[in-house]
Design an enzyme around this catalytic site. Structure first.
Site, PDB file in Angstrom:
ATOM      1  N   ARG A 174     -32.964   6.607 -14.677  1.00  0.00           N
ATOM      2  CA  ARG A 174     -31.701   5.950 -15.061  1.00  0.00           C
ATOM      3  C   ARG A 174     -30.490   6.839 -14.816  1.00  0.00           C
ATOM      4  O   ARG A 174     -29.399   6.337 -14.512  1.00  0.00           O
ATOM      5  CB  ARG A 174     -31.779   5.535 -16.540  1.00  0.00           C
ATOM      6  CG  ARG A 174     -30.591   4.694 -17.016  1.00  0.00           C
ATOM      7  CD  ARG A 174     -30.849   4.144 -18.402  1.00  0.00           C
ATOM      8  NE  ARG A 174     -29.837   3.172 -18.837  1.00  0.00           N
ATOM      9  CZ  ARG A 174     -28.876   3.434 -19.712  1.00  0.00           C
ATOM     10  NH1 ARG A 174     -28.774   4.632 -20.247  1.00  0.00           N
ATOM     11  NH2 ARG A 174     -28.003   2.511 -20.048  1.00  0.00           N
ATOM     12  N   ILE A 212     -23.740  -0.536 -17.447  1.00  0.00           N
ATOM     13  CA  ILE A 212     -25.186  -0.560 -17.234  1.00  0.00           C
ATOM     14  C   ILE A 212     -25.755  -0.947 -18.596  1.00  0.00           C
ATOM     15  O   ILE A 212     -25.348  -0.399 -19.626  1.00  0.00           O
ATOM     16  CB  ILE A 212     -25.715   0.803 -16.724  1.00  0.00           C
ATOM     17  CG1 ILE A 212     -27.235   0.787 -16.530  1.00  0.00           C
ATOM     18  CG2 ILE A 212     -25.317   1.971 -17.598  1.00  0.00           C
ATOM     19  CD1 ILE A 212     -27.769   2.043 -15.780  1.00  0.00           C
ATOM     20  N   SER A 213     -26.657  -1.937 -18.633  1.00  0.00           N
ATOM     21  CA  SER A 213     -27.152  -2.441 -19.917  1.00  0.00           C
ATOM     22  C   SER A 213     -27.910  -1.356 -20.670  1.00  0.00           C
ATOM     23  O   SER A 213     -28.436  -0.415 -20.075  1.00  0.00           O
ATOM     24  CB  SER A 213     -28.083  -3.639 -19.704  1.00  0.00           C
ATOM     25  OG  SER A 213     -27.422  -4.679 -19.041  1.00  0.00           O
ATOM     26  N   GLN A 214     -27.973  -1.551 -21.987  1.00  0.00           N
ATOM     27  CA  GLN A 214     -28.768  -0.660 -22.846  1.00  0.00           C
ATOM     28  C   GLN A 214     -30.234  -0.729 -22.397  1.00  0.00           C
ATOM     29  O   GLN A 214     -30.742  -1.823 -22.116  1.00  0.00           O
ATOM     30  CB  GLN A 214     -28.627  -1.177 -24.277  1.00  0.00           C
ATOM     31  CG  GLN A 214     -29.353  -0.364 -25.298  1.00  0.00           C
ATOM     32  CD  GLN A 214     -29.131  -0.921 -26.708  1.00  0.00           C
ATOM     33  OE1 GLN A 214     -28.247  -1.743 -26.922  1.00  0.00           O
ATOM     34  NE2 GLN A 214     -29.926  -0.461 -27.635  1.00  0.00           N
TER      35      GLN A 214
END
Ligand code: SAH
Length: 215
Positions: free
Chosen positions: A37, A63-65
């Site tokens: 990530r 950017i999503s959790q």
């Protein structure tokens, strides 16, 4: 930038914490452990990459959790080789997670600058993801039908056009709602074309917009 032992260690801890939060699908957990990530974020924010938090990626987007990525991937229930359309490529992180799970990914982004940046970046990785610049509300009629559709932005309405691009027996996962919070829907298309919805809790996403962005 490299994927060091330190990054791998932090990633393992993150995956363990997500598992503790209730994600039991081992294919999802494995994919989260594989995809680095930190490479999808600005290098000056490295220390945030392995916290379970969303993070800005430029062009006003996030950017999503990791937990949300894991949760949506779990609901999507992707089988190896299935064709998946993602709306909202963003950083490309979710698209790579799906690719590691064996999906053939078709992902759409509306912001040109973000699209160009992510396209160039994904070319440096080994996962093959098909990226498209466009309005996700229209989907990809040329590549339809899809086994799965994943929407990673808040949808104020359920786009009928996308349902038409889903195979019978297919699943669409969509954060649905207009305000600051959305309900996570898993919609399953029946053989007769009707949709059966399941509600899976409350989440917060950036909005799904309706035009092609020049921002
Ligand atoms: N899946 C991404 C995070 C998505 S954030 C990741 O893994 O990083 C939501 C994204 O949806 C943003 O990049 C936003 O620009 C995009 N978006 C918003 N409206 C859209 C639309 N109509 N079509 C395609 N993308 C859209």
């Amino acid at each position: 930038m490299q994927d060091s032992f330190r990054h791998k260690g932090l990633r393992k801890q993150l995956v363990e914490s997500i598992q503790k939060k209730g994600i039991v699908d081992t294919r999802v957990l494995n994919a989260l452990e594989v995809v680095p990530r930190h490479l999808f974020m600005d290098s000056s924010f490295l220390e945030f990459a392995y916290q379970d938090k969303p993070f800005p990626i430029g062009s006003g987007q996030t950017i999503s959790q990791p937990y949300t990525v894991a949760f949506q991937s779990m609901l999507l229930d992707v089988k190896k080789g299935q064709k998946v359309m993602e709306i909202g490529t963003g950083s490309g992180y979710q698209a790579c997670v799906l690719a590691v799970m064996g999906a053939r990914v078709y992902s759409i982004e509306r912001q040109r600058r973000l699209f160009m940046k992510t396209k160039a970046f994904l070319e440096t990785l080994s996962w093959k993801v098909n990226l498209f610049l466009g309005d996700g509300n229209i989907g990809l009629p040329k590549f339809a039908p899809f086994d799965r559709i994943l929407i990673t932005a808040a949808a104020p309405t359920i786009p009928e056009t996308l349902i038409n691009q889903l195979k019978p027996g297919g699943i669409m996962v969509i954060p649905y709602g207009e305000g600051s919070e959305q309900v996570m829907l898993k919609m399953i298309k029946q053989a007769d074309g009707n949709m059966v919805d399941e509600k899976h809790g409350i989440f917060r996403f950036v909005p799904l917009l309706c035009d092609l962005g020049n921002d």
